[in-house]
Design a protein around this motif. Structure first.
Motif, mmCIF file in Angstrom:
data_model
loop_
_atom_site.group_PDB
_atom_site.id
_atom_site.type_symbol
_atom_site.label_atom_id
_atom_site.label_comp_id
_atom_site.label_asym_id
_atom_site.label_seq_id
_atom_site.Cartn_x
_atom_site.Cartn_y
_atom_site.Cartn_z
ATOM 1 N N MET A 1 0.836 -1.179 0.000
ATOM 2 C CA MET A 1 0.000 0.000 0.000
ATOM 3 C C MET A 1 0.881 1.241 0.000
ATOM 4 O O MET A 1 1.821 1.347 0.772
ATOM 5 N N ASP A 2 0.574 2.176 -0.857
ATOM 6 C CA ASP A 2 1.339 3.417 -0.968
ATOM 7 C C ASP A 2 0.861 4.395 0.094
ATOM 8 O O ASP A 2 -0.314 4.736 0.167
ATOM 9 N N SER A 3 1.790 4.876 0.936
ATOM 10 C CA SER A 3 1.416 5.771 2.029
ATOM 11 C C SER A 3 1.399 7.238 1.606
ATOM 12 O O SER A 3 1.035 8.093 2.396
ATOM 13 N N LYS A 4 1.802 7.526 0.382
ATOM 14 C CA LYS A 4 1.789 8.912 -0.097
ATOM 15 C C LYS A 4 0.359 9.359 -0.378
ATOM 16 O O LYS A 4 -0.454 8.599 -0.883
ATOM 17 N N THR A 5 0.085 10.594 -0.041
ATOM 18 C CA THR A 5 -1.210 11.174 -0.350
ATOM 19 C C THR A 5 -1.183 11.682 -1.782
ATOM 20 O O THR A 5 -0.249 12.372 -2.173
ATOM 21 N N ALA A 6 -2.186 11.343 -2.533
ATOM 22 C CA ALA A 6 -2.261 11.794 -3.924
ATOM 23 C C ALA A 6 -2.562 13.289 -3.955
ATOM 24 O O ALA A 6 -3.404 13.788 -3.220
ATOM 25 N N ILE A 7 -1.833 13.995 -4.795
ATOM 26 C CA ILE A 7 -2.069 15.418 -4.999
ATOM 27 C C ILE A 7 -2.840 15.564 -6.300
ATOM 28 O O ILE A 7 -2.426 15.058 -7.342
ATOM 29 N N ILE A 8 -3.959 16.235 -6.216
ATOM 30 C CA ILE A 8 -4.799 16.432 -7.394
ATOM 31 C C ILE A 8 -4.598 17.866 -7.877
ATOM 32 O O ILE A 8 -4.818 18.819 -7.123
ATOM 33 N N TYR A 9 -4.132 17.994 -9.114
ATOM 34 C CA TYR A 9 -3.858 19.308 -9.705
ATOM 35 C C TYR A 9 -5.044 19.746 -10.547
ATOM 36 O O TYR A 9 -5.727 18.905 -11.102
ATOM 37 N N PRO A 10 -5.290 21.049 -10.649
ATOM 38 C CA PRO A 10 -4.584 22.147 -10.008
ATOM 39 C C PRO A 10 -4.897 22.183 -8.511
ATOM 40 O O PRO A 10 -5.951 21.721 -8.069
ATOM 41 N N CYS A 11 -3.934 22.726 -7.741
ATOM 42 C CA CYS A 11 -4.124 22.822 -6.302
ATOM 43 C C CYS A 11 -3.357 24.017 -5.746
ATOM 44 O O CYS A 11 -2.437 24.531 -6.373
ATOM 45 N N LEU A 12 -3.775 24.434 -4.570
ATOM 46 C CA LEU A 12 -3.087 25.513 -3.878
ATOM 47 C C LEU A 12 -1.792 24.954 -3.310
ATOM 48 O O LEU A 12 -1.795 23.904 -2.665
ATOM 49 N N TRP A 13 -0.683 25.632 -3.564
ATOM 50 C CA TRP A 13 0.617 25.187 -3.080
ATOM 51 C C TRP A 13 1.278 26.338 -2.341
ATOM 52 O O TRP A 13 1.125 27.491 -2.728
ATOM 53 N N GLU A 14 2.007 26.000 -1.296
ATOM 54 C CA GLU A 14 2.700 27.022 -0.520
ATOM 55 C C GLU A 14 4.196 26.743 -0.490
ATOM 56 O O GLU A 14 4.616 25.602 -0.329
ATOM 57 N N TYR A 15 4.937 27.805 -0.662
ATOM 58 C CA TYR A 15 6.394 27.762 -0.539
ATOM 59 C C TYR A 15 6.770 28.695 0.604
ATOM 60 O O TYR A 15 6.188 29.767 0.750
ATOM 61 N N ARG A 16 7.747 28.313 1.379
ATOM 62 C CA ARG A 16 8.285 29.198 2.410
ATOM 63 C C ARG A 16 9.638 29.674 1.876
ATOM 64 O O ARG A 16 10.519 28.873 1.590
ATOM 65 N N LEU A 17 9.766 30.973 1.698
ATOM 66 C CA LEU A 17 10.984 31.570 1.162
ATOM 67 C C LEU A 17 11.752 32.226 2.306
ATOM 68 O O LEU A 17 11.201 33.052 3.023
ATOM 69 N N ILE A 18 13.011 31.866 2.463
ATOM 70 C CA ILE A 18 13.855 32.453 3.500
ATOM 71 C C ILE A 18 14.812 33.418 2.803
ATOM 72 O O ILE A 18 15.496 33.046 1.848
ATOM 73 N N GLN A 55 5.722 33.539 3.247
ATOM 74 C CA GLN A 55 4.880 32.443 2.795
ATOM 75 C C GLN A 55 4.243 32.840 1.474
ATOM 76 O O GLN A 55 3.488 33.801 1.409
ATOM 77 N N LEU A 56 4.569 32.095 0.440
ATOM 78 C CA LEU A 56 4.057 32.329 -0.903
ATOM 79 C C LEU A 56 3.015 31.263 -1.215
ATOM 80 O O LEU A 56 3.302 30.067 -1.113
ATOM 81 N N SER A 57 1.808 31.687 -1.559
ATOM 82 C CA SER A 57 0.714 30.766 -1.878
ATOM 83 C C SER A 57 0.223 31.041 -3.289
ATOM 84 O O SER A 57 -0.024 32.194 -3.642
ATOM 85 N N LEU A 58 0.095 29.972 -4.079
ATOM 86 C CA LEU A 58 -0.419 30.104 -5.435
ATOM 87 C C LEU A 58 -0.948 28.773 -5.917
ATOM 88 O O LEU A 58 -0.655 27.735 -5.331
ATOM 89 N N VAL A 59 -1.726 28.816 -6.977
ATOM 90 C CA VAL A 59 -2.268 27.593 -7.566
ATOM 91 C C VAL A 59 -1.280 27.086 -8.612
ATOM 92 O O VAL A 59 -0.855 27.837 -9.496
ATOM 93 N N VAL A 60 -0.915 25.807 -8.473
ATOM 94 C CA VAL A 60 -0.062 25.172 -9.482
ATOM 95 C C VAL A 60 -0.911 24.183 -10.266
ATOM 96 O O VAL A 60 -1.800 23.530 -9.712
ATOM 97 N N SER A 61 -0.644 24.104 -11.554
ATOM 98 C CA SER A 61 -1.486 23.272 -12.413
ATOM 99 C C SER A 61 -0.958 21.853 -12.606
ATOM 100 O O SER A 61 -1.692 20.986 -13.074
ATOM 101 N N SER A 62 0.314 21.613 -12.226
ATOM 102 C CA SER A 62 0.889 20.279 -12.415
ATOM 103 C C SER A 62 2.105 20.102 -11.521
ATOM 104 O O SER A 62 2.665 21.074 -10.994
ATOM 105 N N LYS A 63 2.522 18.859 -11.383
ATOM 106 C CA LYS A 63 3.733 18.554 -10.618
ATOM 107 C C LYS A 63 4.946 19.215 -11.276
ATOM 108 O O LYS A 63 5.835 19.719 -10.603
ATOM 109 N N GLN A 64 4.958 19.248 -12.598
ATOM 110 C CA GLN A 64 6.053 19.872 -13.328
ATOM 111 C C GLN A 64 6.131 21.363 -13.013
ATOM 112 O O GLN A 64 7.218 21.901 -12.805
#
Length: 83
Positions: A1-18, A55-64
């Motif tokens: 069983m795969d323990s990774k949670t599936a990410i469904i795109y497009p989705c809101l993604w957050e990056y923390r920029l230092i 904290q940068l939040s935006l919608v990404v359309s794909s894993k790429q």
């Protein structure tokens, strides 16, 4: 069983920029991320006050796109780390 949670795109993604130059980075983000719509807010400062996290939040359309943005942000001169 795969323990990774599936990410469904497009989705809101957050990056923390230092960064050690938060205002400079905030000024550069519109040109760096155009034409994407995003939200950014200042979060924390390091104990000595040298680094600030944004904290940068935006919608990404794909894993790429998610990985390409990570690379683009990581390679920017004003970004020390991307989380």
């Amino acid at each position: 069983m795969d323990s990774k949670t599936a990410i469904i795109y497009p989705c809101l993604w957050e990056y923390r920029l230092i960064t050690d130059k938060p205002q400079g980075l905030l000024d550069e983000l519109p040109g760096l991320l155009a034409p994407l719509k995003y939200q950014v807010c200042t979060k924390n400062k390091s104990a000595q006050g040298k680094y600030t996290s944004l904290q940068l939040s935006l919608v990404v359309s794909s894993k790429q796109e998610q990985h390409a943005l990570f690379e683009k942000l990581s390679n920017h001169a004003l970004v020390k780390w991307v989380l």
